[in-house]
Design a protein around this motif. Structure first.
Motif, PDB file in Angstrom:
ATOM      1  N   ILE A   3       0.872  -1.165   0.000  1.00 11.90           N
ATOM      2  CA  ILE A   3       0.000   0.000   0.000  1.00 11.90           C
ATOM      3  C   ILE A   3       0.912   1.219   0.000  1.00 11.90           C
ATOM      4  CG2 ILE A   3      -1.753   1.262   1.298  1.00 11.90           C
ATOM      5  CD1 ILE A   3      -2.623  -1.368   2.544  1.00 11.90           C
ATOM      6  N   LEU A  11      -5.489   5.957   5.471  1.00 17.59           N
ATOM      7  CA  LEU A  11      -6.321   4.917   6.091  1.00 17.59           C
ATOM      8  C   LEU A  11      -6.091   4.856   7.599  1.00 17.59           C
ATOM      9  CD1 LEU A  11      -6.044   2.070   3.436  1.00 17.59           C
ATOM     10  CD2 LEU A  11      -8.064   3.435   3.990  1.00 17.59           C
ATOM     11  N   ILE A 137     -15.887 -10.603   2.287  1.00 22.73           N
ATOM     12  CA  ILE A 137     -16.157  -9.386   1.511  1.00 22.73           C
ATOM     13  C   ILE A 137     -17.640  -9.303   1.173  1.00 22.73           C
ATOM     14  CG2 ILE A 137     -15.776  -8.267  -0.734  1.00 22.73           C
ATOM     15  CD1 ILE A 137     -12.860  -9.447  -0.557  1.00 22.73           C
ATOM     16  N   ALA A 141     -19.992  -6.311   2.400  1.00 20.98           N
ATOM     17  CA  ALA A 141     -20.649  -5.481   1.384  1.00 20.98           C
ATOM     18  C   ALA A 141     -22.158  -5.432   1.633  1.00 20.98           C
ATOM     19  CB  ALA A 141     -20.353  -6.026  -0.011  1.00 20.98           C
ATOM     20  N   LEU A 176     -17.132  -1.040   5.515  1.00 22.53           N
ATOM     21  CA  LEU A 176     -16.425  -0.594   4.323  1.00 22.53           C
ATOM     22  C   LEU A 176     -14.920  -0.764   4.498  1.00 22.53           C
ATOM     23  CD1 LEU A 176     -17.403   0.585   1.653  1.00 22.53           C
ATOM     24  CD2 LEU A 176     -17.020   2.853   2.607  1.00 22.53           C
ATOM     25  N   GLY A 177     -14.423  -0.409   5.686  1.00 24.76           N
ATOM     26  CA  GLY A 177     -12.997  -0.579   5.980  1.00 24.76           C
ATOM     27  C   GLY A 177     -12.581  -2.038   5.967  1.00 24.76           C
ATOM     28  N   ALA A 179     -14.088  -4.524   4.377  1.00 22.56           N
ATOM     29  CA  ALA A 179     -14.152  -5.015   2.993  1.00 22.56           C
ATOM     30  C   ALA A 179     -12.939  -4.533   2.206  1.00 22.56           C
ATOM     31  CB  ALA A 179     -15.452  -4.552   2.325  1.00 22.56           C
ATOM     32  N   TYR A 180     -12.551  -3.270   2.381  1.00 25.66           N
ATOM     33  CA  TYR A 180     -11.400  -2.740   1.668  1.00 25.66           C
ATOM     34  C   TYR A 180     -10.128  -3.521   2.039  1.00 25.66           C
ATOM     35  CZ  TYR A 180      -7.371  -0.093   0.351  1.00 25.66           C
ATOM     36  OH  TYR A 180      -6.148   0.236  -0.171  1.00 25.66           O
ATOM     37  N   MET A 181      -9.936  -3.744   3.342  1.00 22.73           N
ATOM     38  CA  MET A 181      -8.731  -4.457   3.779  1.00 22.73           C
ATOM     39  C   MET A 181      -8.689  -5.868   3.193  1.00 22.73           C
ATOM     40  SD  MET A 181      -8.296  -3.016   7.688  1.00 22.73           S
ATOM     41  CE  MET A 181      -7.728  -4.564   8.268  1.00 22.73           C
ATOM     42  N   VAL A 183     -10.212  -6.891   0.369  1.00 21.80           N
ATOM     43  CA  VAL A 183      -9.995  -6.797  -1.078  1.00 21.80           C
ATOM     44  C   VAL A 183      -8.529  -6.495  -1.363  1.00 21.80           C
ATOM     45  CG1 VAL A 183     -10.468  -5.352  -3.114  1.00 21.80           C
ATOM     46  CG2 VAL A 183     -12.355  -6.174  -1.701  1.00 21.80           C
ATOM     47  N   ALA A 184      -7.958  -5.572  -0.596  1.00 21.14           N
ATOM     48  CA  ALA A 184      -6.550  -5.203  -0.814  1.00 21.14           C
ATOM     49  C   ALA A 184      -5.596  -6.367  -0.537  1.00 21.14           C
ATOM     50  CB  ALA A 184      -6.182  -4.018   0.087  1.00 21.14           C
TER      51      ALA A 184
END
Length: 186
Positions: A3, A11, A137, A141, A176-177, A179-181, A183-184
């Motif tokens: 990242i 973040l 995820i 979501a 959201l955080g 899910a982002y983590m 996905v990343a």
């Protein structure tokens, strides 16, 4: 996975700001307040702290094994709460604790390059068992959408002080955080 530092610091600040509603609710609580609410706020505060540690370029002051113990205990606590018929939030916090435990456990380590510290921004590869990440995820979501619609109803007409600390807004942002983590990391 790497990242970029600017994103990692952004973040870190955003996740740290997510601690404010939980701290506010914990501090202003009445002594006879519902223990379920205190448990949820404490669990959310622990998750935010771990999220900050994971995305911060500095890493966290607690080794990964420490976080695994914390989230293992948290998952057990909310599993028992769910079995005892507590509110649906126990199931959500159980899933969240398991997702955090999964991310920490499945995070690849690059030998001793960053030691036992939990640093997602310097993670050398992808999470193990990506199918579990995809399931998590999908859950987060769905929960973000559900919480977002609830937040829109709660905030409508509410004073700004109450709207900022409203649990549905916080839950949507946390989801959201998460899910982002995930996905990343895959």
């Amino acid at each position: 996975m790497h990242i970029p530092d600017a994103l990692a610091w952004s973040l870190t600040v955003l996740f740290a700001l997510l601690a404010v509603p939980s701290v506010y609710r914990l501090v202003r609580m009445q002594p006879l307040a519902d223990p379920d609410i205190r448990q949820m706020d404490l669990a959310e505060l622990l998750m935010v702290t771990a999220m900050v540690a994971m995305v911060s370029p500095l890493g966290g002051p607690i080794p990964a094994a420490g976080w695994q113990a914390v989230f293992g205990l948290m998952a057990g606590w909310f599993f028992v709460a769910a079995l005892r018929g507590r509110r649906c939030c126990a199931v959500h916090h159980l899933i969240s604790a398991i997702a955090m435990l999964y991310m920490i456990t499945a995070m690849p380590r690059a030998g001793t390059s960053h030691g036992p510290w939990l640093t997602m921004s310097e993670m050398p590869g992808k999470l193990a068992w990506p199918a579990l990440a995809v399931l998590a995820i999908a859950y987060f979501a769905f929960d973000v959408l559900k919480s977002g619609f609830t937040a829109a109803r709660v905030v409508k007409g509410a004073p700004i002080r109450e709207a900022i600390t409203a649990r549905p807004i916080y839950r949507a942002a946390m989801g959201l955080g998460m899910a982002y983590m995930l996905v990343a990391a895959i």
